[in-house]
Design a protein around this motif. Structure first.
Motif, PDB file in Angstrom:
ATOM      1  N   GLU A   1       0.826  -1.206   0.000  1.00  0.00           N
ATOM      2  CA  GLU A   1       0.000   0.000   0.000  1.00  0.00           C
ATOM      3  C   GLU A   1       0.862   1.259   0.000  1.00  0.00           C
ATOM      4  OE1 GLU A   1      -0.544  -2.592   2.157  1.00  0.00           O
ATOM      5  OE2 GLU A   1      -2.309  -3.396   1.111  1.00  0.00           O
ATOM      6  N   LYS A   2       1.956   1.222   0.719  1.00  0.00           N
ATOM      7  CA  LYS A   2       2.873   2.373   0.741  1.00  0.00           C
ATOM      8  C   LYS A   2       3.499   2.582  -0.635  1.00  0.00           C
ATOM      9  CE  LYS A   2       5.357   3.645   4.361  1.00  0.00           C
ATOM     10  NZ  LYS A   2       6.393   3.694   5.413  1.00  0.00           N
ATOM     11  N   LEU A   3       3.896   1.479  -1.280  1.00  0.00           N
ATOM     12  CA  LEU A   3       4.453   1.575  -2.628  1.00  0.00           C
ATOM     13  C   LEU A   3       3.438   2.197  -3.589  1.00  0.00           C
ATOM     14  CD1 LEU A   3       6.224  -1.892  -3.123  1.00  0.00           C
ATOM     15  CD2 LEU A   3       7.321   0.311  -2.790  1.00  0.00           C
ATOM     16  N   VAL A   4       2.214   1.706  -3.563  1.00  0.00           N
ATOM     17  CA  VAL A   4       1.184   2.236  -4.458  1.00  0.00           C
ATOM     18  C   VAL A   4       0.967   3.716  -4.193  1.00  0.00           C
ATOM     19  CG1 VAL A   4      -1.280   2.136  -5.061  1.00  0.00           C
ATOM     20  CG2 VAL A   4       0.025   0.010  -4.784  1.00  0.00           C
ATOM     21  N   SER A   5       0.912   4.083  -2.931  1.00  0.00           N
ATOM     22  CA  SER A   5       0.666   5.478  -2.555  1.00  0.00           C
ATOM     23  C   SER A   5       1.747   6.409  -3.099  1.00  0.00           C
ATOM     24  CB  SER A   5       0.586   5.590  -1.029  1.00  0.00           C
ATOM     25  OG  SER A   5       0.421   6.914  -0.636  1.00  0.00           O
ATOM     26  N   VAL A   6       2.999   6.057  -2.924  1.00  0.00           N
ATOM     27  CA  VAL A   6       4.079   6.928  -3.409  1.00  0.00           C
ATOM     28  C   VAL A   6       4.158   6.907  -4.935  1.00  0.00           C
ATOM     29  CG1 VAL A   6       6.026   5.306  -3.216  1.00  0.00           C
ATOM     30  CG2 VAL A   6       6.426   7.738  -2.958  1.00  0.00           C
ATOM     31  N   ILE A   7       3.894   5.767  -5.547  1.00  0.00           N
ATOM     32  CA  ILE A   7       3.933   5.684  -7.011  1.00  0.00           C
ATOM     33  C   ILE A   7       2.847   6.571  -7.616  1.00  0.00           C
ATOM     34  CG2 ILE A   7       3.487   4.113  -8.954  1.00  0.00           C
ATOM     35  CD1 ILE A   7       5.162   2.006  -7.341  1.00  0.00           C
ATOM     36  N   ARG A   8       1.720   6.694  -6.959  1.00  0.00           N
ATOM     37  CA  ARG A   8       0.645   7.559  -7.462  1.00  0.00           C
ATOM     38  C   ARG A   8       1.035   9.036  -7.445  1.00  0.00           C
ATOM     39  NH1 ARG A   8      -4.240   4.140  -4.837  1.00  0.00           N
ATOM     40  NH2 ARG A   8      -4.697   2.906  -6.708  1.00  0.00           N
ATOM     41  N   GLU A   9       2.089   9.383  -6.731  1.00  0.00           N
ATOM     42  CA  GLU A   9       2.549  10.775  -6.631  1.00  0.00           C
ATOM     43  C   GLU A   9       3.534  11.156  -7.736  1.00  0.00           C
ATOM     44  OE1 GLU A   9       1.532  13.052  -4.253  1.00  0.00           O
ATOM     45  OE2 GLU A   9       0.085  11.489  -3.717  1.00  0.00           O
ATOM     46  N   VAL A  10       4.009  10.163  -8.504  1.00  0.00           N
ATOM     47  CA  VAL A  10       5.089  10.422  -9.463  1.00  0.00           C
ATOM     48  C   VAL A  10       4.684  10.040 -10.887  1.00  0.00           C
ATOM     49  CG1 VAL A  10       6.836  10.122  -7.657  1.00  0.00           C
ATOM     50  CG2 VAL A  10       6.227   8.176  -9.117  1.00  0.00           C
ATOM     51  N   ASP A  11       5.564  10.384 -11.826  1.00  0.00           N
ATOM     52  CA  ASP A  11       5.342  10.075 -13.238  1.00  0.00           C
ATOM     53  C   ASP A  11       6.241   8.953 -13.746  1.00  0.00           C
ATOM     54  OD1 ASP A  11       3.582  12.437 -13.645  1.00  0.00           O
ATOM     55  OD2 ASP A  11       5.433  13.539 -13.243  1.00  0.00           O
ATOM     56  N   VAL A  12       7.454   8.899 -13.209  1.00  0.00           N
ATOM     57  CA  VAL A  12       8.477   7.963 -13.685  1.00  0.00           C
ATOM     58  C   VAL A  12       9.053   7.225 -12.483  1.00  0.00           C
ATOM     59  CG1 VAL A  12      10.745   7.786 -14.816  1.00  0.00           C
ATOM     60  CG2 VAL A  12       9.063   9.448 -15.646  1.00  0.00           C
ATOM     61  N   VAL A  13       9.262   5.918 -12.647  1.00  0.00           N
ATOM     62  CA  VAL A  13       9.871   5.096 -11.598  1.00  0.00           C
ATOM     63  C   VAL A  13      11.169   4.524 -12.149  1.00  0.00           C
ATOM     64  CG1 VAL A  13       9.646   3.029 -10.163  1.00  0.00           C
ATOM     65  CG2 VAL A  13       7.649   4.503 -10.544  1.00  0.00           C
ATOM     66  N   ILE A  14      12.241   4.709 -11.376  1.00  0.00           N
ATOM     67  CA  ILE A  14      13.552   4.159 -11.725  1.00  0.00           C
ATOM     68  C   ILE A  14      13.963   3.194 -10.622  1.00  0.00           C
ATOM     69  CG2 ILE A  14      16.002   4.674 -12.087  1.00  0.00           C
ATOM     70  CD1 ILE A  14      15.125   7.493 -13.020  1.00  0.00           C
ATOM     71  N   SER A  15      14.369   2.006 -11.009  1.00  0.00           N
ATOM     72  CA  SER A  15      14.882   1.049 -10.038  1.00  0.00           C
ATOM     73  C   SER A  15      16.395   0.961 -10.190  1.00  0.00           C
ATOM     74  CB  SER A  15      14.270  -0.334 -10.247  1.00  0.00           C
ATOM     75  OG  SER A  15      14.905  -1.271  -9.397  1.00  0.00           O
ATOM     76  N   ALA A  16      17.091   1.273  -9.109  1.00  0.00           N
ATOM     77  CA  ALA A  16      18.539   1.106  -9.064  1.00  0.00           C
ATOM     78  C   ALA A  16      18.879   0.062  -8.000  1.00  0.00           C
ATOM     79  CB  ALA A  16      19.221   2.439  -8.754  1.00  0.00           C
ATOM     80  N   LEU A  17      17.958  -0.909  -7.854  1.00  0.00           N
ATOM     81  CA  LEU A  17      18.194  -1.961  -6.868  1.00  0.00           C
ATOM     82  C   LEU A  17      19.384  -2.812  -7.296  1.00  0.00           C
ATOM     83  CD1 LEU A  17      14.552  -3.182  -6.134  1.00  0.00           C
ATOM     84  CD2 LEU A  17      15.963  -1.607  -4.782  1.00  0.00           C
ATOM     85  N   ALA A  18      20.150  -3.243  -6.323  1.00  0.00           N
ATOM     86  CA  ALA A  18      21.328  -4.072  -6.584  1.00  0.00           C
ATOM     87  C   ALA A  18      20.907  -5.473  -7.018  1.00  0.00           C
ATOM     88  CB  ALA A  18      22.188  -4.141  -5.329  1.00  0.00           C
ATOM     89  N   TYR A  19      21.834  -6.190  -7.624  1.00  0.00           N
ATOM     90  CA  TYR A  19      21.548  -7.525  -8.142  1.00  0.00           C
ATOM     91  C   TYR A  19      20.845  -8.452  -7.148  1.00  0.00           C
ATOM     92  CZ  TYR A  19      22.096 -12.360  -9.352  1.00  0.00           C
ATOM     93  OH  TYR A  19      21.837 -13.681  -9.550  1.00  0.00           O
ATOM     94  N   PRO A  20      21.258  -8.517  -5.890  1.00  0.00           N
ATOM     95  CA  PRO A  20      20.559  -9.449  -4.989  1.00  0.00           C
ATOM     96  C   PRO A  20      19.061  -9.151  -4.861  1.00  0.00           C
ATOM     97  CG  PRO A  20      22.622  -8.761  -4.015  1.00  0.00           C
ATOM     98  CD  PRO A  20      22.412  -7.897  -5.224  1.00  0.00           C
ATOM     99  N   GLN A  21      18.647  -7.939  -5.183  1.00  0.00           N
ATOM    100  CA  GLN A  21      17.242  -7.555  -5.055  1.00  0.00           C
ATOM    101  C   GLN A  21      16.505  -7.518  -6.391  1.00  0.00           C
ATOM    102  OE1 GLN A  21      18.205  -3.839  -2.712  1.00  0.00           O
ATOM    103  NE2 GLN A  21      16.317  -4.495  -1.732  1.00  0.00           N
ATOM    104  N   VAL A  22      17.102  -8.041  -7.448  1.00  0.00           N
ATOM    105  CA  VAL A  22      16.502  -7.896  -8.779  1.00  0.00           C
ATOM    106  C   VAL A  22      15.075  -8.447  -8.827  1.00  0.00           C
ATOM    107  CG1 VAL A  22      17.410 -10.002  -9.873  1.00  0.00           C
ATOM    108  CG2 VAL A  22      17.013  -7.981 -11.250  1.00  0.00           C
TER     109      VAL A  22
END
Length: 154
Positions: free
Chosen positions: A74-95
């Motif tokens: 729910e927190k992810l959805v809430s913050v994503i609704r506030e933005v236009d573009v999402v960038i993931s710079a997660l490290a390989y272990p979290q792919v």
């Protein structure tokens, strides 16, 4: 006569923004004039001094830091609704944790562009040896999920 037309900049959310590559993405986003959000793990007694300093630096640059875990849908959805573009710079272990981001993007339904974590090669165009192929198979699964969800991506 000057034009009164104004251009609006995209609002950018960066996952992994306090990591090695992510911190440069955050600074670049700010320098280009984008309202920039970082989704970061909550600060705890285990948080390194360098991460605490980075949080302070980002706050001084008007970066909006959202502290949370990737399993807080729910927190992810809430913050994503506030933005236009999402960038993931997660490290390989979290792919594979990007599935959680993809699910939240699907629910939010407003993202213009998603840039998943990429590690320098096109997973569908190379034929590597087994250890690296196992890694690329994870990237392929993420790519197929993004495509199946109809999320615009780069």
């Amino acid at each position: 006569m000057g034009s009164t037309e104004t251009t609006t900049k995209d609002k950018i959310l960066i996952f992994g923004g306090t990591g090695y590559i992510g911190k440069y993405m955050v600074k670049a986003s700010i320098s280009l004039g984008h309202k920039t959000y970082v989704y970061a793990r909550p600060i705890s007694e285990k948080t390194s001094l360098s991460k605490l300093q980075l949080h302070k630096e980002f706050q001084s640059l008007s970066v909006i830091i959202v502290q949370g875990e990737l399993d807080e849908h729910e927190k992810l959805v809430s913050v994503i609704r506030e933005v236009d573009v999402v960038i993931s710079a997660l490290a390989y272990p979290q792919v594979l944790d990007q599935f959680k981001i993809i699910d939240a993007i699907k629910v939010a339904g407003n993202i213009k562009r998603f840039l998943p974590s990429d590690f320098g090669c096109e997973e569908d165009r190379v034929k590597p040896l087994p250890p690296f192929d196992n890694f690329l198979e994870k990237k392929r699964r993420i790519r197929r999920a993004i495509e199946a969800a109809g999320i615009p991506y780069t």
